[in-house]
Design a protein around this motif. Structure first.
Motif, PDB file in Angstrom:
ATOM      1  N   ASP A 153     -55.795 -20.918   9.799  1.00  0.00           N
ATOM      2  CA  ASP A 153     -55.705 -20.504   8.402  1.00  0.00           C
ATOM      3  C   ASP A 153     -54.786 -21.423   7.616  1.00  0.00           C
ATOM      4  N   GLN A 154     -54.857 -21.297   6.297  1.00  0.00           N
ATOM      5  CA  GLN A 154     -53.946 -22.030   5.443  1.00  0.00           C
ATOM      6  C   GLN A 154     -52.526 -21.494   5.595  1.00  0.00           C
ATOM      7  N   PRO A 155     -51.517 -22.347   5.448  1.00  0.00           N
ATOM      8  CA  PRO A 155     -50.136 -21.891   5.601  1.00  0.00           C
ATOM      9  C   PRO A 155     -49.651 -21.104   4.384  1.00  0.00           C
ATOM     10  N   GLY A 156     -48.656 -20.259   4.631  1.00  0.00           N
ATOM     11  CA  GLY A 156     -48.011 -19.513   3.566  1.00  0.00           C
ATOM     12  C   GLY A 156     -46.552 -19.295   3.924  1.00  0.00           C
ATOM     13  N   TYR A 157     -45.753 -18.876   2.955  1.00  0.00           N
ATOM     14  CA  TYR A 157     -44.340 -18.650   3.229  1.00  0.00           C
ATOM     15  C   TYR A 157     -44.170 -17.419   4.117  1.00  0.00           C
ATOM     16  N   PRO A 158     -43.256 -17.479   5.085  1.00  0.00           N
ATOM     17  CA  PRO A 158     -43.099 -16.361   6.023  1.00  0.00           C
ATOM     18  C   PRO A 158     -42.705 -15.067   5.309  1.00  0.00           C
ATOM     19  N   ARG A 159     -43.182 -13.973   5.853  1.00  0.00           N
ATOM     20  CA  ARG A 159     -42.803 -12.659   5.336  1.00  0.00           C
ATOM     21  C   ARG A 159     -41.321 -12.429   5.564  1.00  0.00           C
ATOM     22  N   GLU A 160     -40.651 -11.808   4.611  1.00  0.00           N
ATOM     23  CA  GLU A 160     -39.234 -11.492   4.726  1.00  0.00           C
ATOM     24  C   GLU A 160     -39.002 -10.641   5.970  1.00  0.00           C
ATOM     25  N   GLY A 161     -38.044 -11.074   6.802  1.00  0.00           N
ATOM     26  CA  GLY A 161     -37.718 -10.336   8.009  1.00  0.00           C
ATOM     27  C   GLY A 161     -38.638 -10.605   9.183  1.00  0.00           C
ATOM     28  N   SER A 162     -39.534 -11.588   9.066  1.00  0.00           N
ATOM     29  CA  SER A 162     -40.488 -11.893  10.140  1.00  0.00           C
ATOM     30  C   SER A 162     -39.874 -12.842  11.161  1.00  0.00           C
ATOM     31  N   LEU A 163     -40.503 -12.924  12.325  1.00  0.00           N
ATOM     32  CA  LEU A 163     -40.070 -13.876  13.343  1.00  0.00           C
ATOM     33  C   LEU A 163     -40.176 -15.304  12.830  1.00  0.00           C
ATOM     34  N   GLU A 164     -41.232 -15.607  12.085  1.00  0.00           N
ATOM     35  CA  GLU A 164     -41.412 -16.960  11.568  1.00  0.00           C
ATOM     36  C   GLU A 164     -40.262 -17.344  10.635  1.00  0.00           C
ATOM     37  N   GLN A 165     -39.816 -16.403   9.824  1.00  0.00           N
ATOM     38  CA  GLN A 165     -38.669 -16.682   8.966  1.00  0.00           C
ATOM     39  C   GLN A 165     -37.402 -16.887   9.796  1.00  0.00           C
ATOM     40  N   PHE A 166     -37.207 -16.056  10.806  1.00  0.00           N
ATOM     41  CA  PHE A 166     -36.042 -16.189  11.671  1.00  0.00           C
ATOM     42  C   PHE A 166     -35.998 -17.568  12.325  1.00  0.00           C
ATOM     43  N   ILE A 167     -37.133 -18.026  12.848  1.00  0.00           N
ATOM     44  CA  ILE A 167     -37.171 -19.296  13.568  1.00  0.00           C
ATOM     45  C   ILE A 167     -36.921 -20.472  12.626  1.00  0.00           C
ATOM     46  N   THR A 168     -37.522 -20.457  11.451  1.00  0.00           N
ATOM     47  CA  THR A 168     -37.487 -21.642  10.588  1.00  0.00           C
ATOM     48  C   THR A 168     -36.269 -21.703   9.682  1.00  0.00           C
ATOM     49  N   GLU A 169     -35.621 -20.576   9.407  1.00  0.00           N
ATOM     50  CA  GLU A 169     -34.540 -20.588   8.426  1.00  0.00           C
ATOM     51  C   GLU A 169     -33.170 -20.504   9.094  1.00  0.00           C
ATOM     52  N   HIS A 170     -32.912 -21.471   9.944  1.00  0.00           N
ATOM     53  CA  HIS A 170     -31.576 -21.735  10.484  1.00  0.00           C
ATOM     54  C   HIS A 170     -31.142 -23.088   9.937  1.00  0.00           C
ATOM     55  N   TYR A 171     -30.081 -23.099   9.150  1.00  0.00           N
ATOM     56  CA  TYR A 171     -29.728 -24.287   8.380  1.00  0.00           C
ATOM     57  C   TYR A 171     -28.458 -24.979   8.862  1.00  0.00           C
ATOM     58  N   TRP A 172     -28.098 -24.738  10.114  1.00  0.00           N
ATOM     59  CA  TRP A 172     -26.949 -25.407  10.725  1.00  0.00           C
ATOM     60  C   TRP A 172     -27.333 -25.877  12.119  1.00  0.00           C
ATOM     61  N   GLY A 173     -26.706 -26.964  12.548  1.00  0.00           N
ATOM     62  CA  GLY A 173     -26.861 -27.429  13.913  1.00  0.00           C
ATOM     63  C   GLY A 173     -25.523 -27.375  14.628  1.00  0.00           C
ATOM     64  N   TYR A 174     -25.567 -27.043  15.929  1.00  0.00           N
ATOM     65  CA  TYR A 174     -24.349 -26.949  16.736  1.00  0.00           C
ATOM     66  C   TYR A 174     -24.575 -27.657  18.057  1.00  0.00           C
ATOM     67  N   SER A 175     -23.534 -28.316  18.532  1.00  0.00           N
ATOM     68  CA  SER A 175     -23.623 -28.949  19.846  1.00  0.00           C
ATOM     69  C   SER A 175     -22.317 -28.755  20.598  1.00  0.00           C
ATOM     70  N   LYS A 176     -22.441 -28.391  21.866  1.00  0.00           N
ATOM     71  CA  LYS A 176     -21.291 -28.241  22.742  1.00  0.00           C
ATOM     72  C   LYS A 176     -20.898 -29.609  23.262  1.00  0.00           C
ATOM     73  N   GLN A 177     -19.608 -29.945  23.180  1.00  0.00           N
ATOM     74  CA  GLN A 177     -19.136 -31.271  23.547  1.00  0.00           C
ATOM     75  C   GLN A 177     -18.564 -31.277  24.966  1.00  0.00           C
ATOM     76  N   ARG A 178     -18.846 -32.334  25.695  1.00  0.00           N
ATOM     77  CA  ARG A 178     -18.323 -32.448  27.058  1.00  0.00           C
ATOM     78  C   ARG A 178     -16.804 -32.520  27.081  1.00  0.00           C
ATOM     79  N   SER A 179     -16.219 -33.033  26.000  1.00  0.00           N
ATOM     80  CA  SER A 179     -14.768 -33.155  25.922  1.00  0.00           C
ATOM     81  C   SER A 179     -14.089 -31.849  25.520  1.00  0.00           C
ATOM     82  N   GLY A 180     -14.886 -30.811  25.261  1.00  0.00           N
ATOM     83  CA  GLY A 180     -14.360 -29.526  24.829  1.00  0.00           C
ATOM     84  C   GLY A 180     -14.649 -29.283  23.358  1.00  0.00           C
ATOM     85  N   GLY A 181     -14.710 -28.014  22.975  1.00  0.00           N
ATOM     86  CA  GLY A 181     -15.027 -27.681  21.594  1.00  0.00           C
ATOM     87  C   GLY A 181     -16.490 -27.926  21.273  1.00  0.00           C
TER      88      GLY A 181
END
Length: 242
Positions: A153-181
């Protein structure tokens, strides 16, 4: 709100094939960066195998490195959250990220401490009527792996509170460092339109890439899958946390 001011990278992320699997939270414990905690959707913890295309890539939003502006990436990710003052930040952590060029993998490891790996890669994106198929593959020695999503089907914006919205709307990245922190960086993009998969899956032996536990998960059918159109993105410089 405190944030890194400098943009490290701009690009377009397009045709994101996203396979989502429910997992036991204990599987992810050792990957969670200090200062963050696992995020969940309706009490379910997910990992996602994601393939997509980088396009028009520029360092600091200005410098286009020859032969390194258009390429594929596949990553295995999970989801975390972190509170900064009154703000709740929702972000992504990576088990491993695959790209086809050594310089890209080296730079990402150096700047963000991410587990980037370089393997030969290929992709195919095909439109058929209203439907679209995206598939991404890589080779480890003589072994091949492939993920694919076909959306009818054609794409559309995810429904509010849907899994698709949860997966796509994370706007930060995090990485664990070997040196700590850990490191935290902002990823800015517009909300993505998505199309739920009519068929999807992963083929191949992922143990060399992700280890036995994650390879076993990827051998099963995803609990959900969809194709996201993507957009232009801005990836900001990282700051230390934890």
């Amino acid at each position: 709100m405190r944030e890194a001011k400098q943009i490290f990278l701009t690009a377009e992320w397009r045709d994101l094939a996203m396979l989502n699997y429910e997992v036991d939270p204990s599987l992810l414990g050792r990957y969670v960066p200090p200062g963050t905690e696992l995020d969940s959707f309706e009490s379910k913890t997910c990992v996602s195998l994601v393939g997509f295309c980088f396009s028009r890539t520029r360092l600091w939003g200005k410098i286009a490195v020859p032969l390194h502006t258009e390429f594929e990436e596949v990553n295995l990710r999970f989801y975390v959250r972190r509170r900064e003052g009154s703000e709740k930040r929702r972000g992504v952590c990576f088990i491993a990220e695959i790209v086809p060029k050594r310089a890209i993998a080296w730079t990402a490891r150096l700047v963000y401490g991410e587990n980037y790996r370089r393997f030969p890669m290929e992709h195919r994106v095909a439109q058929s009527g209203l439907g679209k198929t995206a598939e991404y593959g890589w080779r480890v020695g003589d072994r091949s792996c492939r993920l694919f999503v076909h959306a009818g089907d054609q794409p559309g914006y995810p429904r509010e509170g849907s899994l698709e919205q949860f997966i796509t709307e994370h706007y930060w990245g995090y990485s664990k460092q070997r040196s700590g922190g850990g490191l935290e960086y902002r990823v800015a993009h517009a909300p993505w339109r998505v199309a739920v998969a009519a068929s999807s899956g992963f083929e191949g032996d992922a143990e060399t890439t992700y280890g036995a536990a994650f390879a076993e998960i990827l051998r099963g059918q995803p609990d959900s899958a969809f194709l996201a159109e993507g957009s232009s993105v801005e990836v900001f410089a990282a700051e230390r946390i934890g």
